[in-house]
Design an enzyme around this catalytic site. Structure first.
Site: not given
Ligand code: ACO
Length: 323
Positions: A113, A250, A280
């Site tokens: 990124c 970003h 993203n």
């Molecule tokens: N739809 C529905 N439910 C989902 C999905 C989906 N697409 N994906 C995950 N879940 C579920 C999980 O299985 C979990 O279920 P559980 O509680 O029964 O186990 C629940 O949702 C919560 O999952 P988490 O991963 O804890 O959710 P979180 O609130 O952390 O959100 C996310 C996930 C959006 C990926 C977040 O962690 C995030 O944005 N992280 C930053 C990562 C990022 O942006 N990466 C991109 C590359 S790096 C960068 O560009 C910065």
């Protein structure tokens, strides 16, 4: 002292749109979940014959037009991308071929990124040193090609696109400063599992897989690191946070963007947010957002803009720009 300035911007999104509703048919997810956790509403997907260099060409031509330049003026090309057309030739050279330019240096760099900010920093130095008078800087990705479309935790996040700027010499900055960082200790939190020197044996054996991520951990490190990066950028350049006209972050996740805005005391109206429209797009996301806000008249000549990024590696960096 000689500086570089952004003479023109351009961007490109592929025609095909994949909405959250479309994703509901592919994996067990919901529009509500995706919007609430990320802010994303849709993303663009490259056509089967559209490669990163093809997307880059559209953005580059638009940036050159905006700068009042033609491909014949370009004397330096750098492309940030994690999704090159091929292992080699590098995507910079392939873009060069598409633009019909011969002989000038052209290369690609791969810092996920952070690709665009790294590329901007390289090009800025070549212009400052007098080695380039028209540098083309591109961030481009076809992330749809490396996403596991059966994995709901990641496939909802990413999209394809390209953004570009043209840098030319100037007596005043321009690019005031760039600050680049990396810490490889986090390589297990966000990665793509296959690569040329590790071998593609598992892929050939039929194992699937795409971008792998421990989203929660990435989120926490991203917010913490971006906060430090903002402090560093302001302190090293003697800038008060209230002088910033626009934050162009970003575009990974609306919640990460909001945290950065809070840190700067910036109301969200002063933050360029396009993640809803294209998800993203990794290295493409900052130049896409920047071009959007230049073209719709929000970012104007003379404005002070802070670009900041964080991504796989981890790599992170900022650019302080007087547009
Ligand atoms: N739809 C529905 N439910 C989902 C999905 C989906 N697409 N994906 C995950 N879940 C579920 C999980 O299985 C979990 O279920 P559980 O509680 O029964 O186990 C629940 O949702 C919560 O999952 P988490 O991963 O804890 O959710 P979180 O609130 O952390 O959100 C996310 C996930 C959006 C990926 C977040 O962690 C995030 O944005 N992280 C930053 C990562 C990022 O942006 N990466 C991109 C590359 S790096 C960068 O560009 C910065």
């Amino acid at each position: 002292m000689r500086y570089s300035r952004i003479a023109g911007t351009g961007s490109y999104l592929p025609e095909k749109v994949l909405t959250n509703a479309d994703l509901e048919k592919l994996v067990e997810t919901s529009d509500e979940w995706i919007r609430a956790r990320t802010g994303i509403e849709r993303r663009h997907i490259a056509a089967p014959d559209e490669t990163s260099s093809a997307l880059a060409e559209h953005a580059a031509r638009r940036a050159l037009r905006a700068a009042g330049m033609t491909p014949a003026d370009v004397d330096f090309i750098v492309v940030g991308t994690t999704t090159p057309d091929r292992i080699f030739p590098n995507t910079g050279s392939l873009l060069q071929q598409r633009l019909g330019i011969h002989g000038c240096p052209a290369f690609a760099l791969e810092t996920a990124c952070s690709g665009f900010v790294y590329a901007l920093s390289m090009a800025d130095k070549f212009v400052r040193l007098g080695e380039s008078r028209c540098a083309l800087v591109v961030g481009v990705e076809c992330l749809s090609r490396i996403v596991d479309w059966t994995e709901r935790g990641t496939c909802v996040l990413f999209g394809d696109g390209a953004g570009a700027v043209v840098l030319t010499p100037a007596d005043e900055p321009g690019i005031i400063a760039t600050h680049l960082h990396s810490d490889g200790q986090y390589s297990d939190l966000l990665y793509f599992p296959y690569g040329p020197s590790q071998g593609f044996d598992r892929l050939r054996a039929g194992e699937t897989g795409g971008i792998a991520m421990r989203g929660n951990d990435v989120f926490k490190v991203a917010v913490r690191t971006l906060s430090r990066l903002v402090d560093e950028t302001l302190a090293k350049n003697g800038i008060d946070k209230h002088e910033i006209d626009w934050l162009v972050p970003h575009q990974a996740n609306l919640r990460i963007i909001q945290a950065a805005a809070e840190k700067l005391d910036l109301p969200m109206e002063k933050v360029v947010v396009t993640v809803q429209q294209h998800g993203n797009t990794s290295a493409a996301s900052i130049p896409l957002a920047f071009d959007t806000a230049v073209r719709d008249g929000r970012i104007r000549r003379g404005h002070l803009v802070l670009m900041e990024t964080f991504g796989g590696g981890f790599t992170w960096g900022s650019a302080l720009v007087r547009y």
